[in-house]
Each structure stands twice: as structure tokens, then as C-alpha cells.
Design a protein around this motif. Sequence first.
Motif, PDB file in Angstrom:
ATOM      1  N   LYS A 280       1.115  -1.562  -0.508  1.00 51.95           N
ATOM      2  CA  LYS A 280       0.231   0.154  -0.438  1.00 51.95           C
ATOM      3  C   LYS A 280       0.919   1.026  -0.015  1.00 51.95           C
ATOM      4  N   GLN A 281       1.785   1.452   0.619  1.00 47.70           N
ATOM      5  CA  GLN A 281       2.857   2.509   0.547  1.00 47.70           C
ATOM      6  C   GLN A 281       3.448   2.243  -0.794  1.00 47.70           C
ATOM      7  N   TRP A 282       4.093   1.650  -1.101  1.00 42.43           N
ATOM      8  CA  TRP A 282       4.414   1.836  -2.568  1.00 42.43           C
ATOM      9  C   TRP A 282       3.886   2.100  -3.585  1.00 42.43           C
ATOM     10  N   ILE A 283       2.655   2.066  -3.413  1.00 46.99           N
ATOM     11  CA  ILE A 283       1.416   2.110  -4.286  1.00 46.99           C
ATOM     12  C   ILE A 283       1.101   3.400  -3.668  1.00 46.99           C
ATOM     13  N   GLU A 284       1.194   3.743  -3.445  1.00 44.56           N
ATOM     14  CA  GLU A 284       1.139   5.480  -2.455  1.00 44.56           C
ATOM     15  C   GLU A 284       1.882   6.394  -2.637  1.00 44.56           C
ATOM     16  N   ASP A 285       3.098   5.533  -2.548  1.00 43.30           N
ATOM     17  CA  ASP A 285       4.274   6.929  -2.957  1.00 43.30           C
ATOM     18  C   ASP A 285       4.455   6.342  -4.341  1.00 43.30           C
TER      19      ASP A 285
ATOM     20  N   ILE B 117       1.804   6.690  -7.005  1.00 39.62           N
ATOM     21  CA  ILE B 117       0.925   6.951  -7.641  1.00 39.62           C
ATOM     22  C   ILE B 117       0.799   8.842  -7.163  1.00 39.62           C
ATOM     23  N   LEU B 118      -0.064   8.356  -6.036  1.00 41.05           N
ATOM     24  CA  LEU B 118       0.333   9.625  -4.896  1.00 41.05           C
ATOM     25  C   LEU B 118       1.166  11.136  -4.924  1.00 41.05           C
ATOM     26  N   ASN B 119       2.430  10.539  -4.095  1.00 35.97           N
ATOM     27  CA  ASN B 119       3.182  11.002  -4.302  1.00 35.97           C
ATOM     28  C   ASN B 119       4.843  11.417  -5.555  1.00 35.97           C
ATOM     29  N   GLY B 120       3.615  10.886  -6.694  1.00 28.90           N
ATOM     30  CA  GLY B 120       4.007  11.119  -8.084  1.00 28.90           C
ATOM     31  C   GLY B 120       5.609  10.447  -8.226  1.00 28.90           C
ATOM     32  N   LYS B 121       5.972   9.516  -7.188  1.00 33.84           N
ATOM     33  CA  LYS B 121       7.642   8.442  -7.416  1.00 33.84           C
ATOM     34  C   LYS B 121       6.951   8.211  -8.550  1.00 33.84           C
TER      35      LYS B 121
END
Length: 55
Positions: free
Chosen positions: A43-48, A50-54
Motif C-alpha cells: 500500500k505504501q509503495w502504491i501511494e508513493d 501514484i499519489l506522491n509522484g515517485k
Amino acid sequence: MADKNLPSDIDLGVPARGPAGKDGKSPVRGQDYWTQADQDAIKQWIEDAILNGKW
């Protein structure tokens, strides 16, 4: 084992269960199940990504 639908079965004629492990009883992490820590890391990897543009 009775041929019962699991609570997560979708009525597509495909049961929500896979084949047994090599010895018929030993699940394999990452193949048969994810731990809560695994789920949190994914979940953290996906959020980083997609949501954080990484990505």
C-alpha cells in the motif's frame, strides 16, 4: 472437502481457492497469502508511486 462456495466467491463458476501446496498443507508467503506487514508495504509503495509522484 465439501464443494462449498467461500464467502468471497463471485458467481462466475470460479471458486475463490487455488491448488494445494506441494505437500498439500503448507501455504507459501507471497504466493498463497500476504502478511499485514506485506500489505502495508505494498500500500505504501502504491501511494508513493501514484499519489506522491515517485513513479
